[in-house]
Write a protein that holds these residues in place. Structure first.
Motif, short mmCIF file in Angstrom:
data_model
loop_
_atom_site.label_atom_id
_atom_site.label_comp_id
_atom_site.label_asym_id
_atom_site.label_seq_id
_atom_site.Cartn_x
_atom_site.Cartn_y
_atom_site.Cartn_z
N GLY A 9 3.69 20.72 -14.47
CA GLY A 9 2.73 21.13 -15.48
C GLY A 9 2.04 19.93 -16.11
N GLY A 10 1.07 20.21 -16.98
CA GLY A 10 0.38 19.14 -17.66
C GLY A 10 -0.95 19.57 -18.22
N LEU A 11 -1.74 18.59 -18.58
CA LEU A 11 -3.07 18.81 -19.16
C LEU A 11 -4.12 18.50 -18.10
CD1 LEU A 11 -5.04 19.24 -21.56
CD2 LEU A 11 -4.72 16.80 -22.08
N VAL A 12 -5.07 19.40 -17.94
CA VAL A 12 -6.13 19.21 -16.95
C VAL A 12 -7.43 19.76 -17.52
CG1 VAL A 12 -5.66 21.42 -15.80
CG2 VAL A 12 -6.73 19.54 -14.52
N GLN A 13 -8.53 19.18 -17.09
CA GLN A 13 -9.84 19.65 -17.54
C GLN A 13 -10.24 20.91 -16.78
OE1 GLN A 13 -12.59 16.38 -17.08
NE2 GLN A 13 -12.01 15.50 -19.06
N PRO A 14 -11.09 21.73 -17.38
CA PRO A 14 -11.59 22.91 -16.66
C PRO A 14 -12.20 22.51 -15.32
CG PRO A 14 -12.18 23.04 -18.97
CD PRO A 14 -11.59 21.68 -18.77
N GLY A 15 -11.88 23.30 -14.30
CA GLY A 15 -12.32 23.00 -12.95
C GLY A 15 -11.36 22.13 -12.17
N GLY A 16 -10.37 21.60 -12.84
CA GLY A 16 -9.40 20.73 -12.19
C GLY A 16 -8.30 21.49 -11.47
N SER A 17 -7.33 20.73 -10.95
CA SER A 17 -6.25 21.31 -10.17
C SER A 17 -4.90 20.80 -10.65
CB SER A 17 -6.41 20.94 -8.69
OG SER A 17 -7.60 21.46 -8.15
N LEU A 18 -3.90 21.63 -10.45
CA LEU A 18 -2.51 21.25 -10.70
C LEU A 18 -1.65 21.93 -9.65
CD1 LEU A 18 -1.88 21.56 -14.56
CD2 LEU A 18 -1.79 19.46 -13.19
N ARG A 19 -0.53 21.33 -9.38
CA ARG A 19 0.43 21.93 -8.45
C ARG A 19 1.78 22.03 -9.15
NH1 ARG A 19 0.82 22.75 -2.95
NH2 ARG A 19 2.91 22.63 -2.02
N LEU A 20 2.28 23.24 -9.23
CA LEU A 20 3.60 23.49 -9.81
C LEU A 20 4.61 23.62 -8.68
CD1 LEU A 20 2.78 26.16 -12.55
CD2 LEU A 20 2.67 23.67 -12.70
N SER A 21 5.81 23.13 -8.93
CA SER A 21 6.89 23.24 -7.95
C SER A 21 8.11 23.85 -8.61
CB SER A 21 7.24 21.87 -7.39
OG SER A 21 6.15 21.30 -6.71
N CYS A 22 8.91 24.50 -7.80
CA CYS A 22 10.14 25.11 -8.28
C CYS A 22 11.23 24.89 -7.23
CB CYS A 22 9.94 26.60 -8.52
SG CYS A 22 11.45 27.49 -9.01
N ALA A 23 12.35 24.38 -7.68
CA ALA A 23 13.51 24.19 -6.81
C ALA A 23 14.59 25.16 -7.22
CB ALA A 23 14.00 22.75 -6.90
N ALA A 24 15.08 25.93 -6.26
CA ALA A 24 16.10 26.94 -6.54
C ALA A 24 17.43 26.53 -5.94
CB ALA A 24 15.67 28.29 -5.97
N SER A 25 18.50 26.84 -6.64
CA SER A 25 19.84 26.59 -6.12
C SER A 25 20.73 27.75 -6.53
CB SER A 25 20.39 25.27 -6.66
OG SER A 25 20.46 25.29 -8.06
N GLY A 26 21.77 27.95 -5.74
CA GLY A 26 22.72 29.01 -6.04
C GLY A 26 22.73 30.10 -4.98
N ARG A 27 22.97 31.32 -5.41
CA ARG A 27 23.14 32.44 -4.49
C ARG A 27 21.82 32.80 -3.80
NH1 ARG A 27 25.43 37.31 -7.61
NH2 ARG A 27 23.26 37.39 -8.35
N SER A 28 21.76 32.60 -2.52
CA SER A 28 20.50 32.76 -1.80
C SER A 28 20.03 34.21 -1.71
CB SER A 28 20.60 32.17 -0.39
OG SER A 28 21.60 32.85 0.35
N THR A 29 20.94 35.16 -1.90
CA THR A 29 20.51 36.56 -1.87
C THR A 29 19.56 36.88 -3.02
OG1 THR A 29 22.52 37.17 -3.06
CG2 THR A 29 22.54 37.42 -0.66
#
Length: 118
Positions: A9-29
Motif C-alpha cells: 500500500g501507499g500514497l499515489v497520485q490519481p492515474g497512478g499504479s500500485l501493486r498489493l501482495s498477500c502471503a498466506a500460510s497455514g491450512r491450505s483448504t
C-alpha cells in the motif's frame, strides 16, 4: 490457523499504479478462494476482486479494466495490480481467503492503506 500478510500500500497520485501482495500460510483448504476487500472511511467494507484456486475471477464493476487479481497456488500468494487509480479507490485493502464451501471470507489480513491523492 491461517495467517494473511499484506504489503504494497501507499500514497499515489490519481492515474497512478500500485501493486498489493498477500502471503498466506497455514491450512491450505482455506485458500480455495482468495480475494481483496476494501473499506473507505465512513463506508461499509466491499468486495474488490476474488480469484479461485482454479483461476475463476470476479471483480466489482468499478474496478473492471483497471485492477487485475492474480495468485500463485504453489507459493500461496496473491496480488492485486491497480492501475488508473482514482481518489475513490482510497481505502484500507484487506486480503481474505475462504474454503470453496464457504460463502464469505473466513480469514482476514491486517489491512494496508491505499491513498490516491494529488
Amino acid at each position: 490457523q491461517v495467517q494473511l500478510v499484506e504489503s504494497g500500500g501507499g500514497l499515489v497520485q490519481p492515474g497512478g499504479s500500485l501493486r498489493l501482495s498477500c502471503a498466506a500460510s497455514g491450512r491450505s483448504t482455506s485458500f480455495g478462494v482468495m480475494g481483496w476487500y476494501r473499506q473507505a472511511p465512513g463506508s461499509q467494507r466491499e468486495l474488490v476482486a476474488t480469484v479461485s484456486r482454479s483461476g475463476t475471477l470476479n471483480y466489482r464493476d468499478s474496478v473492471k479494466g483497471r485492477f487485475t487479481i492474480s495468485r500463485d497456488n504453489a507459493k500461496n500468494t496473491m496480488a492485486l495490480q491497480m492501475n488508473s487509480l482514482k481518489p475513490e479507490d482510497t481505502a484500507v485493502y484487506y486480503c481474505t481467503c475462504r474454503s470453496v464451501l464457504s460463502r464469505s471470507p473466513e480469514y482476514w489480513g491486517q489491512g494496508t492503506q491505499v491513498t490516491v491523492s494529488s
